[in-house]
Design a protein around this motif. Sequence first.
Motif, PDB file in Angstrom:
ATOM      1  N   ALA A 174      44.781  29.936  11.307  1.00  0.00           N
ATOM      2  CA  ALA A 174      45.692  29.779  12.448  1.00  0.00           C
ATOM      3  C   ALA A 174      46.284  31.124  12.852  1.00  0.00           C
ATOM      4  O   ALA A 174      46.402  31.447  14.040  1.00  0.00           O
ATOM      5  CB  ALA A 174      46.804  28.783  12.095  1.00  0.00           C
ATOM      6  N   LEU A 175      46.647  31.919  11.861  1.00  0.00           N
ATOM      7  CA  LEU A 175      47.230  33.232  12.125  1.00  0.00           C
ATOM      8  C   LEU A 175      46.246  34.117  12.890  1.00  0.00           C
ATOM      9  O   LEU A 175      46.622  34.826  13.840  1.00  0.00           O
ATOM     10  CB  LEU A 175      47.601  33.883  10.792  1.00  0.00           C
ATOM     11  N   GLU A 176      45.000  34.052  12.504  1.00  0.00           N
ATOM     12  CA  GLU A 176      43.983  34.861  13.179  1.00  0.00           C
ATOM     13  C   GLU A 176      43.820  34.446  14.652  1.00  0.00           C
ATOM     14  O   GLU A 176      43.553  35.294  15.513  1.00  0.00           O
ATOM     15  CB  GLU A 176      42.649  34.759  12.449  1.00  0.00           C
ATOM     16  N   GLN A 177      44.005  33.162  14.933  1.00  0.00           N
ATOM     17  CA  GLN A 177      43.930  32.721  16.334  1.00  0.00           C
ATOM     18  C   GLN A 177      45.075  33.324  17.145  1.00  0.00           C
ATOM     19  O   GLN A 177      44.878  33.727  18.302  1.00  0.00           O
ATOM     20  CB  GLN A 177      43.975  31.197  16.400  1.00  0.00           C
ATOM     21  N   GLU A 178      46.256  33.392  16.548  1.00  0.00           N
ATOM     22  CA  GLU A 178      47.390  33.995  17.257  1.00  0.00           C
ATOM     23  C   GLU A 178      47.180  35.497  17.454  1.00  0.00           C
ATOM     24  O   GLU A 178      47.560  36.055  18.492  1.00  0.00           O
ATOM     25  CB  GLU A 178      48.692  33.741  16.487  1.00  0.00           C
ATOM     26  N   ILE A 179      46.602  36.153  16.451  1.00  0.00           N
ATOM     27  CA  ILE A 179      46.327  37.587  16.579  1.00  0.00           C
ATOM     28  C   ILE A 179      45.313  37.834  17.689  1.00  0.00           C
ATOM     29  O   ILE A 179      45.459  38.767  18.490  1.00  0.00           O
ATOM     30  CB  ILE A 179      45.840  38.155  15.228  1.00  0.00           C
ATOM     31  N   ALA A 180      44.282  36.997  17.756  1.00  0.00           N
ATOM     32  CA  ALA A 180      43.283  37.136  18.818  1.00  0.00           C
ATOM     33  C   ALA A 180      43.923  36.933  20.190  1.00  0.00           C
ATOM     34  O   ALA A 180      43.606  37.654  21.152  1.00  0.00           O
ATOM     35  CB  ALA A 180      42.149  36.134  18.599  1.00  0.00           C
ATOM     36  N   ASP A 194      57.649  24.469   9.931  1.00  0.00           N
ATOM     37  CA  ASP A 194      56.851  23.780   8.917  1.00  0.00           C
ATOM     38  C   ASP A 194      55.409  24.309   8.933  1.00  0.00           C
ATOM     39  O   ASP A 194      54.763  24.332   9.992  1.00  0.00           O
ATOM     40  CB  ASP A 194      56.862  22.276   9.191  1.00  0.00           C
ATOM     41  N   VAL A 195      54.915  24.720   7.768  1.00  0.00           N
ATOM     42  CA  VAL A 195      53.605  25.360   7.694  1.00  0.00           C
ATOM     43  C   VAL A 195      52.489  24.404   8.108  1.00  0.00           C
ATOM     44  O   VAL A 195      51.584  24.772   8.871  1.00  0.00           O
ATOM     45  CB  VAL A 195      53.357  25.921   6.286  1.00  0.00           C
ATOM     46  N   ALA A 196      52.539  23.168   7.615  1.00  0.00           N
ATOM     47  CA  ALA A 196      51.499  22.200   7.969  1.00  0.00           C
ATOM     48  C   ALA A 196      51.489  21.940   9.470  1.00  0.00           C
ATOM     49  O   ALA A 196      50.422  21.865  10.102  1.00  0.00           O
ATOM     50  CB  ALA A 196      51.712  20.898   7.204  1.00  0.00           C
ATOM     51  N   SER A 197      52.673  21.821  10.068  1.00  0.00           N
ATOM     52  CA  SER A 197      52.750  21.594  11.519  1.00  0.00           C
ATOM     53  C   SER A 197      52.236  22.801  12.280  1.00  0.00           C
ATOM     54  O   SER A 197      51.569  22.660  13.311  1.00  0.00           O
ATOM     55  CB  SER A 197      54.199  21.300  11.929  1.00  0.00           C
ATOM     56  N   PHE A 198      52.528  23.993  11.779  1.00  0.00           N
ATOM     57  CA  PHE A 198      52.034  25.206  12.427  1.00  0.00           C
ATOM     58  C   PHE A 198      50.508  25.219  12.450  1.00  0.00           C
ATOM     59  O   PHE A 198      49.894  25.524  13.479  1.00  0.00           O
ATOM     60  CB  PHE A 198      52.563  26.440  11.693  1.00  0.00           C
ATOM     61  N   ILE A 199      49.889  24.882  11.338  1.00  0.00           N
ATOM     62  CA  ILE A 199      48.427  24.868  11.255  1.00  0.00           C
ATOM     63  C   ILE A 199      47.846  23.837  12.230  1.00  0.00           C
ATOM     64  O   ILE A 199      46.904  24.115  12.979  1.00  0.00           O
ATOM     65  CB  ILE A 199      47.973  24.574   9.814  1.00  0.00           C
ATOM     66  N   GLU A 200      48.434  22.649  12.215  1.00  0.00           N
ATOM     67  CA  GLU A 200      47.910  21.558  13.031  1.00  0.00           C
ATOM     68  C   GLU A 200      48.156  21.771  14.529  1.00  0.00           C
ATOM     69  O   GLU A 200      47.368  21.308  15.368  1.00  0.00           O
ATOM     70  CB  GLU A 200      48.560  20.241  12.586  1.00  0.00           C
ATOM     71  N   ARG A 201      49.224  22.499  14.863  1.00  0.00           N
ATOM     72  CA  ARG A 201      49.617  22.642  16.270  1.00  0.00           C
ATOM     73  C   ARG A 201      49.421  24.074  16.777  1.00  0.00           C
ATOM     74  O   ARG A 201      50.100  24.514  17.689  1.00  0.00           O
ATOM     75  CB  ARG A 201      51.078  22.216  16.426  1.00  0.00           C
ATOM     76  N   ILE A 202      48.465  24.786  16.191  1.00  0.00           N
ATOM     77  CA  ILE A 202      48.289  26.188  16.551  1.00  0.00           C
ATOM     78  C   ILE A 202      47.982  26.367  18.035  1.00  0.00           C
ATOM     79  O   ILE A 202      48.452  27.333  18.660  1.00  0.00           O
ATOM     80  CB  ILE A 202      47.205  26.851  15.659  1.00  0.00           C
ATOM     81  N   ASP A 203      47.233  25.454  18.636  1.00  0.00           N
ATOM     82  CA  ASP A 203      46.938  25.570  20.075  1.00  0.00           C
ATOM     83  C   ASP A 203      48.225  25.506  20.896  1.00  0.00           C
ATOM     84  O   ASP A 203      48.386  26.234  21.887  1.00  0.00           O
ATOM     85  CB  ASP A 203      45.974  24.476  20.518  1.00  0.00           C
ATOM     86  N   GLU A 204      49.141  24.650  20.464  1.00  0.00           N
ATOM     87  CA  GLU A 204      50.421  24.539  21.155  1.00  0.00           C
ATOM     88  C   GLU A 204      51.241  25.820  20.984  1.00  0.00           C
ATOM     89  O   GLU A 204      51.906  26.275  21.928  1.00  0.00           O
ATOM     90  CB  GLU A 204      51.210  23.340  20.605  1.00  0.00           C
ATOM     91  N   MET A 205      51.209  26.425  19.789  1.00  0.00           N
ATOM     92  CA  MET A 205      51.957  27.659  19.557  1.00  0.00           C
ATOM     93  C   MET A 205      51.451  28.774  20.482  1.00  0.00           C
ATOM     94  O   MET A 205      52.240  29.538  21.054  1.00  0.00           O
ATOM     95  CB  MET A 205      51.825  28.115  18.095  1.00  0.00           C
TER      96      MET A 205
END
Length: 501
Positions: A220-226, A480-491
Amino acid sequence: MSLLPAMENDMIAVILNETGYEYDIHSLVKAFYPTSEVKVFVEGEKNIRSDRGLPLIRLTRSREIMTLLLSECKGEDGEWTPQVEESVRPDPDGDKIQVKNVLKQLIYQVLSSYTGKRLPWGTLTGIRPTKIAMGLLEQGKSEEEIFRQMQDTYYLGDEKGRLCLDIARRERELLSHIHYRDGYSLYIGIPFCPTTCLYCSFTSCSIGAWKDRVGDYLDALEQEIAYTAEAFQGKVLDSVYIGGGTPTTLNPDQLERILKKLRQCLPFDSVQEFTVEAGRADSITEEKLQVLKAYGVNRISVNPQTMREETLRLIGRRHTPQQVVEAFHLARRCGFDNINMDLILGLPGETDEDVRYTVGAVKALGPDSLTVHSLAVKRASALSKWIAENGLETIRNTDDMMEIASGAAASMGMEPYYLYRQKNMAGNFENVGYARPGCYGIYNILMMEEVQTIIAVGAGSISKRVYPDGRIERCENVKDVASFIERIDEMIERKRKLFED
């Protein structure tokens, strides 16, 4: 003065005739009564009360006059007796800031006289006091004019006023090399720790409980970096800061994965500072340090908080002072020549002698910068409950403790270069960063002065867009880490909305 959670049935009521400035009123009254609960009501609300032995404060405001009436209930009959009544006449043409300042001056004058206390920061309750001095410098005012204005407007004492001005002057020089309009800085949050410290309220999770999902988090972090690389293409990247949590809870391969992604996506040729919080000594290994060094990290933190082993055990840090010493020397051998160390003053049970011992042990190591925190008691931390169970007298911070730490920093050739304050801070003091010339933490200054856009990735991080006119807008990632992973597109979509032109 110690700052502790309120005991049961220990409440001060502040009654307003109209809404407005509740946060500032609450914060200032709380600074005078740090061990009491303070509640701000509007006239007519239910369950308004102050407890016996504490004042009842009534503030009445109109365009023409502000009046503060302070009453006490001392007798057995439950009757409230007026003790102090003071009024001021604000400028009828004044803006909201002027009105707020006059209101806070009135509260301060009455409570200072009533309690016999003078607060080290006067009426200032915000977290960025140096921002005021910085703004006045930008207006072309002389240092003496600024000093007098801050004393007259905010009732700062000489010591805090000079400290604030000294830091603002230094920050202004350091920030003159930053690309405000065409640049940005990047924060990467790693929300994992070996254990959660007693005082901590940040977003952090036990690495043991999350070890099987760290890879998902990095995905998920890599998607935000991209996304960052896409959205900020053509912009100058001034600083990168990897914080947490404890980033070095990641294993060497995981650290290398995220560092490689950053290097592949972003223009590091312009980066003036690349910081990683190594933080906890029990998370630092030679292999991890070598990975950081290989990818161009040029500033790290090795944070003991205290060098008293009994306090480390009490606050939940499962390392010894000797491990701190070994981690520091290991970092030096790996070639790090800009190492910060964090200390916290006001930890449970610690005295002036404990602080003197800690700064002596740190001085023997010779770090390049030192960040001195005043303990802040957060409601979300385990410390608040611990204090309720173990007594109020366990937490204290004093002028002497602050002077011991600042004196040690000065003896190591360090200067104060950034400052911030927090709610519920022990002794109503501040956090100060000290550094040797050339070792100042650029990202720390940018965070405090809010003069550059910062994009933040990871769970619980907050991105901040600074517009040319000084306006600031923010967006948050879920904690919440689990929510962050699951909602990465929303972030990512939240950031897209914030940063789209």
